[in-house]
Design a protein around this motif. Sequence first.
Motif, PDB file in Angstrom:
ATOM      1  N   PRO A  74       0.899  -1.181   0.066  1.00  0.00           N
ATOM      2  CA  PRO A  74      -0.102   0.129   0.130  1.00  0.00           C
ATOM      3  C   PRO A  74       0.781   1.276  -0.090  1.00  0.00           C
ATOM      4  N   PRO A  75       0.347   2.398  -0.123  1.00  0.00           N
ATOM      5  CA  PRO A  75       0.940   3.634  -0.371  1.00  0.00           C
ATOM      6  C   PRO A  75       1.709   4.065   1.153  1.00  0.00           C
ATOM      7  N   GLU A  76       2.753   4.669   1.127  1.00  0.00           N
ATOM      8  CA  GLU A  76       3.594   4.964   2.224  1.00  0.00           C
ATOM      9  C   GLU A  76       2.731   5.657   3.262  1.00  0.00           C
ATOM     10  N   GLY A  77       2.941   5.299   4.337  1.00  0.00           N
ATOM     11  CA  GLY A  77       2.027   5.466   5.520  1.00  0.00           C
ATOM     12  C   GLY A  77       0.886   4.757   5.651  1.00  0.00           C
ATOM     13  N   ARG A  78       0.571   3.769   4.993  1.00  0.00           N
ATOM     14  CA  ARG A  78      -0.677   2.885   5.111  1.00  0.00           C
ATOM     15  C   ARG A  78      -0.247   1.527   5.399  1.00  0.00           C
ATOM     16  N   ALA A  79      -0.817   0.888   6.421  1.00  0.00           N
ATOM     17  CA  ALA A  79      -0.605  -0.623   6.498  1.00  0.00           C
ATOM     18  C   ALA A  79      -1.230  -1.406   5.508  1.00  0.00           C
ATOM     19  N   ARG A  80      -2.385  -1.037   5.276  1.00  0.00           N
ATOM     20  CA  ARG A  80      -3.181  -1.869   4.504  1.00  0.00           C
ATOM     21  C   ARG A  80      -3.969  -1.260   3.195  1.00  0.00           C
ATOM     22  N   TRP A  81      -4.514  -1.994   2.324  1.00  0.00           N
ATOM     23  CA  TRP A  81      -5.455  -1.280   1.361  1.00  0.00           C
ATOM     24  C   TRP A  81      -6.879  -1.241   2.035  1.00  0.00           C
ATOM     25  N   THR A  82      -7.536  -0.383   1.775  1.00  0.00           N
ATOM     26  CA  THR A  82      -8.914  -0.663   1.877  1.00  0.00           C
ATOM     27  C   THR A  82      -9.814  -0.168   0.531  1.00  0.00           C
ATOM     28  N   VAL A  83     -11.038  -0.499   0.361  1.00  0.00           N
ATOM     29  CA  VAL A  83     -11.651  -0.098  -0.786  1.00  0.00           C
ATOM     30  C   VAL A  83     -11.709   1.476  -1.119  1.00  0.00           C
ATOM     31  N   ARG A  84     -11.663   2.127  -0.239  1.00  0.00           N
ATOM     32  CA  ARG A  84     -11.741   3.765  -0.378  1.00  0.00           C
ATOM     33  C   ARG A  84     -10.178   3.927  -0.827  1.00  0.00           C
ATOM     34  N   LEU A  85      -9.272   3.423  -0.314  1.00  0.00           N
ATOM     35  CA  LEU A  85      -7.956   3.820  -0.748  1.00  0.00           C
ATOM     36  C   LEU A  85      -7.771   3.245  -2.257  1.00  0.00           C
ATOM     37  N   ILE A  86      -7.970   2.075  -2.521  1.00  0.00           N
ATOM     38  CA  ILE A  86      -7.933   1.546  -3.702  1.00  0.00           C
ATOM     39  C   ILE A  86      -8.547   2.357  -4.888  1.00  0.00           C
ATOM     40  N   THR A  87      -9.827   3.019  -4.521  1.00  0.00           N
ATOM     41  CA  THR A  87     -10.409   3.830  -5.500  1.00  0.00           C
ATOM     42  C   THR A  87      -9.545   5.040  -5.703  1.00  0.00           C
ATOM     43  N   GLN A  88      -9.229   5.509  -4.594  1.00  0.00           N
ATOM     44  CA  GLN A  88      -8.401   6.815  -4.674  1.00  0.00           C
ATOM     45  C   GLN A  88      -7.347   6.897  -5.122  1.00  0.00           C
ATOM     46  N   GLU A  89      -6.334   5.523  -5.196  1.00  0.00           N
ATOM     47  CA  GLU A  89      -5.251   5.399  -5.757  1.00  0.00           C
ATOM     48  C   GLU A  89      -5.249   5.062  -7.291  1.00  0.00           C
ATOM     49  N   ALA A  90      -6.209   4.288  -7.533  1.00  0.00           N
ATOM     50  CA  ALA A  90      -6.451   4.030  -9.127  1.00  0.00           C
ATOM     51  C   ALA A  90      -6.686   5.099  -9.898  1.00  0.00           C
ATOM     52  N   VAL A  91      -7.365   6.047  -9.383  1.00  0.00           N
ATOM     53  CA  VAL A  91      -7.580   7.245 -10.101  1.00  0.00           C
ATOM     54  C   VAL A  91      -6.512   8.091 -10.327  1.00  0.00           C
ATOM     55  N   ARG A  92      -5.754   8.170  -8.966  1.00  0.00           N
ATOM     56  CA  ARG A  92      -4.680   9.095  -8.906  1.00  0.00           C
ATOM     57  C   ARG A  92      -3.310   8.639  -9.850  1.00  0.00           C
ATOM     58  N   ARG A  93      -2.882   7.246  -9.855  1.00  0.00           N
ATOM     59  CA  ARG A  93      -2.161   6.792 -10.458  1.00  0.00           C
ATOM     60  C   ARG A  93      -2.520   6.670 -12.199  1.00  0.00           C
ATOM     61  N   GLY A  94      -3.681   6.952 -12.473  1.00  0.00           N
ATOM     62  CA  GLY A  94      -4.174   7.180 -13.910  1.00  0.00           C
ATOM     63  C   GLY A  94      -4.511   5.758 -14.483  1.00  0.00           C
ATOM     64  N   LEU A  95      -4.845   4.794 -13.658  1.00  0.00           N
ATOM     65  CA  LEU A  95      -5.231   3.624 -14.050  1.00  0.00           C
ATOM     66  C   LEU A  95      -6.455   3.472 -14.732  1.00  0.00           C
ATOM     67  N   PRO A 115      -7.506  -7.517   0.768  1.00  0.00           N
ATOM     68  CA  PRO A 115      -6.391  -6.775   1.207  1.00  0.00           C
ATOM     69  C   PRO A 115      -6.437  -6.229   2.569  1.00  0.00           C
ATOM     70  N   TRP A 116      -7.607  -6.033   3.180  1.00  0.00           N
ATOM     71  CA  TRP A 116      -7.645  -5.083   4.344  1.00  0.00           C
ATOM     72  C   TRP A 116      -7.475  -6.133   5.403  1.00  0.00           C
ATOM     73  N   ARG A 117      -7.338  -7.492   5.429  1.00  0.00           N
ATOM     74  CA  ARG A 117      -7.190  -8.443   6.207  1.00  0.00           C
ATOM     75  C   ARG A 117      -5.601  -8.658   6.528  1.00  0.00           C
ATOM     76  N   GLU A 118      -4.787  -8.297   5.517  1.00  0.00           N
ATOM     77  CA  GLU A 118      -3.244  -8.538   5.737  1.00  0.00           C
ATOM     78  C   GLU A 118      -2.929  -7.346   5.326  1.00  0.00           C
ATOM     79  N   LYS A 119      -1.456  -7.219   6.044  1.00  0.00           N
ATOM     80  CA  LYS A 119      -0.748  -6.019   5.819  1.00  0.00           C
ATOM     81  C   LYS A 119      -0.120  -6.103   4.254  1.00  0.00           C
ATOM     82  N   ASN A 120       0.200  -6.984   3.603  1.00  0.00           N
ATOM     83  CA  ASN A 120       0.338  -7.082   2.215  1.00  0.00           C
ATOM     84  C   ASN A 120       0.112  -8.394   1.639  1.00  0.00           C
TER      85      ASN A 120
END
Length: 148
Positions: A74-95, A115-120
């Motif tokens: 996950p991005p720096e400063g985050r321990a896990r992915w969340t659904v909200r974080l995935i949507t934000q990052e997908a748009v931010r990265r231009g995917l 992904p919210w159950r495991e750290k990576n």
Amino acid sequence: MASSPGAATAGGGLEGRGGGRGGGRHETTVRTVRRRYREEELSAALHEKPRPGAARRLTEKQASEVVAMVCALPPEGRARWTVRLITQEAVRRGLVPEVGRETVRELLLRHDLKPWREKNVVRAKAGCPVRRANGRRAGIVPAAPVSH
């Protein structure tokens, strides 16, 4: 040989009014198939036309890029992915130009990712085997089914 109600005739049609009795077919289904056969011939009676529906929100390429992103750290400063974080990052990265949380949730569900159950999700270290939650080796990991 005696012909039963609903049996196919030499002409390929259904015989009599009892064509839908037995065999678990509803009367309206039989009527619809007969009408399509009369109007458009055999192939139309046997196969339905494609039904209209909403277009897919993500292409296969976009979906695979989002899944690959989730399998990485996950991005720096985050321990896990969340659904909200995935949507934000997908748009931010231009995917993807835009994507909703429900679309991402369904994508993760189709690929059996939580992904919210495991750290990576995927361990990147070489020589470090992937383990199951119970500590045993993962063995052969089956590919996720592709949905169309």
